[in-house]
Motif scaffolding. Sequence first.
Motif, PDB file in Angstrom:
ATOM      1  N   GLY A  39      67.096  22.989  17.452  1.00 26.91           N
ATOM      2  CA  GLY A  39      67.608  23.277  17.719  1.00 26.91           C
ATOM      3  C   GLY A  39      68.539  24.574  17.306  1.00 26.91           C
ATOM      4  O   GLY A  39      69.438  24.924  17.606  1.00 26.91           O
ATOM      5  N   GLY A  40      68.312  25.079  15.917  1.00 23.82           N
ATOM      6  CA  GLY A  40      69.271  25.398  14.905  1.00 23.82           C
ATOM      7  C   GLY A  40      68.656  26.303  13.636  1.00 23.82           C
ATOM      8  O   GLY A  40      67.611  26.737  14.229  1.00 23.82           O
ATOM      9  N   GLN A  55      64.586  28.223  19.184  1.00 27.06           N
ATOM     10  CA  GLN A  55      64.940  28.496  19.838  1.00 27.06           C
ATOM     11  C   GLN A  55      65.669  27.793  20.576  1.00 27.06           C
ATOM     12  O   GLN A  55      65.378  26.646  20.827  1.00 27.06           O
ATOM     13  CB  GLN A  55      63.405  28.675  20.814  1.00 27.06           C
ATOM     14  CG  GLN A  55      63.944  29.467  22.012  1.00 27.06           C
ATOM     15  CD  GLN A  55      62.645  29.252  23.428  1.00 27.06           C
ATOM     16  OE1 GLN A  55      61.601  28.132  23.459  1.00 27.06           O
ATOM     17  NE2 GLN A  55      62.401  30.593  24.263  1.00 27.06           N
ATOM     18  N   ARG A  56      67.142  28.328  21.355  1.00 27.46           N
ATOM     19  CA  ARG A  56      67.611  27.525  21.932  1.00 27.46           C
ATOM     20  C   ARG A  56      67.311  27.988  23.693  1.00 27.46           C
ATOM     21  O   ARG A  56      67.560  29.231  24.273  1.00 27.46           O
ATOM     22  CB  ARG A  56      68.321  27.648  21.882  1.00 27.46           C
ATOM     23  CG  ARG A  56      69.637  26.940  20.531  1.00 27.46           C
ATOM     24  CD  ARG A  56      70.656  26.956  20.151  1.00 27.46           C
ATOM     25  NE  ARG A  56      71.161  27.974  19.666  1.00 27.46           N
ATOM     26  CZ  ARG A  56      71.414  29.104  18.399  1.00 27.46           C
ATOM     27  NH1 ARG A  56      70.674  27.971  17.748  1.00 27.46           N
ATOM     28  NH2 ARG A  56      72.321  29.756  18.310  1.00 27.46           N
ATOM     29  N   GLU A  77      68.977  30.002  26.390  1.00 30.88           N
ATOM     30  CA  GLU A  77      70.228  31.235  25.301  1.00 30.88           C
ATOM     31  C   GLU A  77      69.673  32.881  25.252  1.00 30.88           C
ATOM     32  O   GLU A  77      68.410  33.138  25.385  1.00 30.88           O
ATOM     33  CB  GLU A  77      70.196  31.242  24.196  1.00 30.88           C
ATOM     34  CG  GLU A  77      71.774  30.939  23.179  1.00 30.88           C
ATOM     35  CD  GLU A  77      71.812  30.996  21.839  1.00 30.88           C
ATOM     36  OE1 GLU A  77      72.248  30.230  21.963  1.00 30.88           O
ATOM     37  OE2 GLU A  77      70.671  31.528  21.050  1.00 30.88           O
ATOM     38  N   TRP A  81      70.130  32.887  19.237  1.00 31.70           N
ATOM     39  CA  TRP A  81      69.525  32.351  18.113  1.00 31.70           C
ATOM     40  C   TRP A  81      68.267  33.405  16.884  1.00 31.70           C
ATOM     41  O   TRP A  81      68.343  33.464  16.151  1.00 31.70           O
ATOM     42  CB  TRP A  81      68.973  31.513  18.319  1.00 31.70           C
ATOM     43  CG  TRP A  81      66.995  31.478  19.496  1.00 31.70           C
ATOM     44  CD1 TRP A  81      67.329  32.014  20.997  1.00 31.70           C
ATOM     45  CD2 TRP A  81      65.718  32.342  18.817  1.00 31.70           C
ATOM     46  NE1 TRP A  81      66.196  32.493  21.096  1.00 31.70           N
ATOM     47  CE2 TRP A  81      65.188  32.347  19.940  1.00 31.70           C
ATOM     48  CE3 TRP A  81      65.500  31.416  17.777  1.00 31.70           C
ATOM     49  CZ2 TRP A  81      64.075  32.465  20.267  1.00 31.70           C
ATOM     50  CZ3 TRP A  81      64.067  31.844  17.391  1.00 31.70           C
ATOM     51  CH2 TRP A  81      63.224  32.420  18.996  1.00 31.70           C
TER      52      TRP A  81
END
Length: 373
Positions: A47-48, A73-74, A77, A85
């Motif tokens: 997630g980052g 990928q978040r 978003e 991202w």
Amino acid sequence: MLSATSDPVTAQRLAALTTAQMAELASRTVTSWRYAAVHGGFGGAIGGTALYRFWIASETHPPITRILKILFQRPGETPNSPYYWKREYEIYRARLLEDLPADTFIAPHIMQLRDFGDSCWIWMADYADRKDNWTLDDYRAVAGRLGRMNGSMIGRDLPDEGWLAQGWHSAIAPALADAFAALPQSLQQPLARIALPYEARDEIVAIWRDRQLFRDALAQLPQTLCHNDAFRRNILHSDAGAVLLDWALAGRGGIGEELVSLAALALYYSGFTQAYAEQIDQAVFAAYVDGLRESGWRGDQRLARIGYTCGMTLRGLAGVKQDINLLIDTDQHEQLRVVHNRDSLEDIAAFFADVRRFRLIKMAREARRLLAS
């Protein structure tokens, strides 16, 4: 020898890399390679963002290194998010940085881009930083480069795609609403009460209430391409030139906004005194204006000061949320002690308050004066 990643899908993809793929990245025959996370693979590889350095060996050439940056990928978003991202991947894919103005910065050389849907891989050259400690003259030199870059790109056509940030400092403001609404409850915590200067609480709330004043001012300034995160950690003094890394926040911004990260984070991580803050403020702004002039821009430097102070004010509002959240979350306390090299959380909270008096309160007061004149 391989380093583990906490994301099993990424671990499988890393394990599946072939000799032919590594040879293409290294532009030579390859006999073996290994990799390790850089800075622990910030973001936890879920997630980052994760960052890896590869060491690639060849029988016919000296070993070579490459950097792999993975963007995760978040879900949910959208491209217009200030922290979208996939933005950095799209900027490199659009080749937006291949002709940055001379005597400013170079962007990292991109070897390969891959989009897996759930993540994007950016393979890039590795650069050794030749400067461990920055002096005030180094800050001036970097600010001058930022001025030349911004000045040279005022009015330049930029992609219309939604992934390019639009007024980044203004875009972060809406997400602060919950934190300011919860401020009375947050200030029941002793450390939070220290971090928010008691004598200035009403003024800070008034700055938040008037946030649209600062956002509108930034939108009316001459617009240019801004990196929006140009501070010490993202600038390498390499043999190839001054390399500006991490374009994840980049987009259109008002003249002067570019200085915000450089100045604000110099105070946040270098220790704080009022005299040092004034020194940094005056040195980087004067050098930035000199850079604008060297680029050929002949506008009123007051506009650049408006962009700088309004951007600092909005960034300072975000700092209220960030610092209070860090102080009331006990899981963050040990990391706070390490980052700020202090054992006492009360001392860290008092340090946050001192920085806030400059980065938020002083900057907001000056921005108001400039906008009223």
